[in-house]
Write a protein that holds these residues in place. Structure first.
Motif, PDB file in Angstrom:
ATOM      1  N   UNK A 172       3.342  11.467 -11.102  1.00 40.19           N
ATOM      2  CA  UNK A 172       4.237  12.588 -10.810  1.00 40.19           C
ATOM      3  C   UNK A 172       5.669  12.335 -11.252  1.00 40.19           C
ATOM      4  N   UNK A 173       5.952  11.111 -11.688  1.00 40.30           N
ATOM      5  CA  UNK A 173       7.313  10.719 -12.096  1.00 40.30           C
ATOM      6  C   UNK A 173       8.307  10.940 -10.963  1.00 40.30           C
ATOM      7  N   UNK A 174       7.912  10.490  -9.748  1.00 44.28           N
ATOM      8  CA  UNK A 174       8.747  10.634  -8.564  1.00 44.28           C
ATOM      9  C   UNK A 174       9.063   9.263  -7.983  1.00 44.28           C
ATOM     10  N   UNK A 175      10.136   9.198  -7.218  1.00 44.39           N
ATOM     11  CA  UNK A 175      10.488   7.949  -6.544  1.00 44.39           C
ATOM     12  C   UNK A 175       9.558   7.729  -5.352  1.00 44.39           C
ATOM     13  N   UNK A 176       9.543   6.507  -4.871  1.00 42.41           N
ATOM     14  CA  UNK A 176       8.731   6.163  -3.701  1.00 42.41           C
ATOM     15  C   UNK A 176       9.156   6.997  -2.491  1.00 42.41           C
ATOM     16  N   UNK A 177      10.462   7.129  -2.280  1.00 47.66           N
ATOM     17  CA  UNK A 177      10.925   7.876  -1.114  1.00 47.66           C
ATOM     18  C   UNK A 177      10.559   9.356  -1.211  1.00 47.66           C
ATOM     19  N   UNK A 178      10.653   9.956  -2.390  1.00 46.07           N
ATOM     20  CA  UNK A 178      10.276  11.360  -2.558  1.00 46.07           C
ATOM     21  C   UNK A 178       8.781  11.537  -2.309  1.00 46.07           C
ATOM     22  N   UNK A 179       7.968  10.599  -2.813  1.00 46.09           N
ATOM     23  CA  UNK A 179       6.527  10.693  -2.610  1.00 46.09           C
ATOM     24  C   UNK A 179       6.187  10.608  -1.120  1.00 46.09           C
ATOM     25  N   UNK A 180       6.821   9.683  -0.400  1.00 43.85           N
ATOM     26  CA  UNK A 180       6.568   9.577   1.038  1.00 43.85           C
ATOM     27  C   UNK A 180       7.073  10.813   1.782  1.00 43.85           C
ATOM     28  N   UNK A 181       8.177  11.417   1.322  1.00 46.99           N
ATOM     29  CA  UNK A 181       8.637  12.677   1.916  1.00 46.99           C
ATOM     30  C   UNK A 181       7.580  13.760   1.761  1.00 46.99           C
ATOM     31  N   UNK A 182       6.981  13.859   0.579  1.00 53.45           N
ATOM     32  CA  UNK A 182       5.943  14.854   0.331  1.00 53.45           C
ATOM     33  C   UNK A 182       4.720  14.613   1.202  1.00 53.45           C
ATOM     34  N   UNK A 183       4.344  13.348   1.372  1.00 52.19           N
ATOM     35  CA  UNK A 183       3.193  13.033   2.221  1.00 52.19           C
ATOM     36  C   UNK A 183       3.509  13.325   3.685  1.00 52.19           C
ATOM     37  N   UNK A 184       4.721  12.994   4.114  1.00 55.79           N
ATOM     38  CA  UNK A 184       5.122  13.219   5.503  1.00 55.79           C
ATOM     39  C   UNK A 184       5.133  14.712   5.839  1.00 55.79           C
ATOM     40  N   UNK A 185       5.565  15.537   4.874  1.00 54.41           N
ATOM     41  CA  UNK A 185       5.644  16.981   5.097  1.00 54.41           C
ATOM     42  C   UNK A 185       4.313  17.689   4.847  1.00 54.41           C
ATOM     43  N   UNK A 244       2.920  18.244   2.079  1.00 53.66           N
ATOM     44  CA  UNK A 244       2.857  18.920   0.780  1.00 53.66           C
ATOM     45  C   UNK A 244       1.911  18.190  -0.166  1.00 53.66           C
ATOM     46  N   UNK A 245       1.781  16.880   0.051  1.00 54.88           N
ATOM     47  CA  UNK A 245       0.880  16.057  -0.747  1.00 54.88           C
ATOM     48  C   UNK A 245      -0.039  15.313   0.226  1.00 54.88           C
ATOM     49  N   UNK A 246      -1.263  15.803   0.391  1.00 52.59           N
ATOM     50  CA  UNK A 246      -2.183  15.157   1.336  1.00 52.59           C
ATOM     51  C   UNK A 246      -2.489  13.710   0.947  1.00 52.59           C
ATOM     52  N   UNK A 247      -2.633  12.880   1.968  1.00 48.33           N
ATOM     53  CA  UNK A 247      -2.979  11.478   1.746  1.00 48.33           C
ATOM     54  C   UNK A 247      -3.742  10.968   2.961  1.00 48.33           C
ATOM     55  N   UNK A 248      -4.271   9.776   2.822  1.00 43.87           N
ATOM     56  CA  UNK A 248      -4.985   9.162   3.941  1.00 43.87           C
ATOM     57  C   UNK A 248      -4.768   7.662   3.893  1.00 43.87           C
TER      58      UNK A 248
END
Length: 65
Positions: free
Chosen positions: A21-34, A36-40
């Motif tokens: 996604x060409x995103x920073x680690x913090x942005x990716x974790x923000x997306x997962x926390x919100x 917007x980007x499902x994870x497990x």
């Protein structure tokens, strides 16, 4: 021939998703926390389904159109 292990990964590590996604680690974790980007998690390992990355990109493209 029966293949038990898929040839393509079905889930990505955080580092792989960051690169895809060409995103920073913090942005990716923000997306997962919100959500917007499902994870497990599996144990202590965080994984992002490949389909979730594709859906996220598709949604961003639709918003931009």
């Amino acid at each position: 021939m029966l293949t038990l292990v898929p040839s393509e990964p079905q889930a990505l590590t955080v580092a792989e998703a960051m690169a895809a996604l060409r995103l920073s680690r913090s942005k990716l974790y923000d997306l997962m926390r919100s959500k917007e980007l499902p994870s497990y998690t599996s144990g202590r390992a965080r994984r992002i389904p490949v389909d979730a990355v594709r859906n996220y990109m598709r949604d961003r493209l639709e918003e931009a159109a």
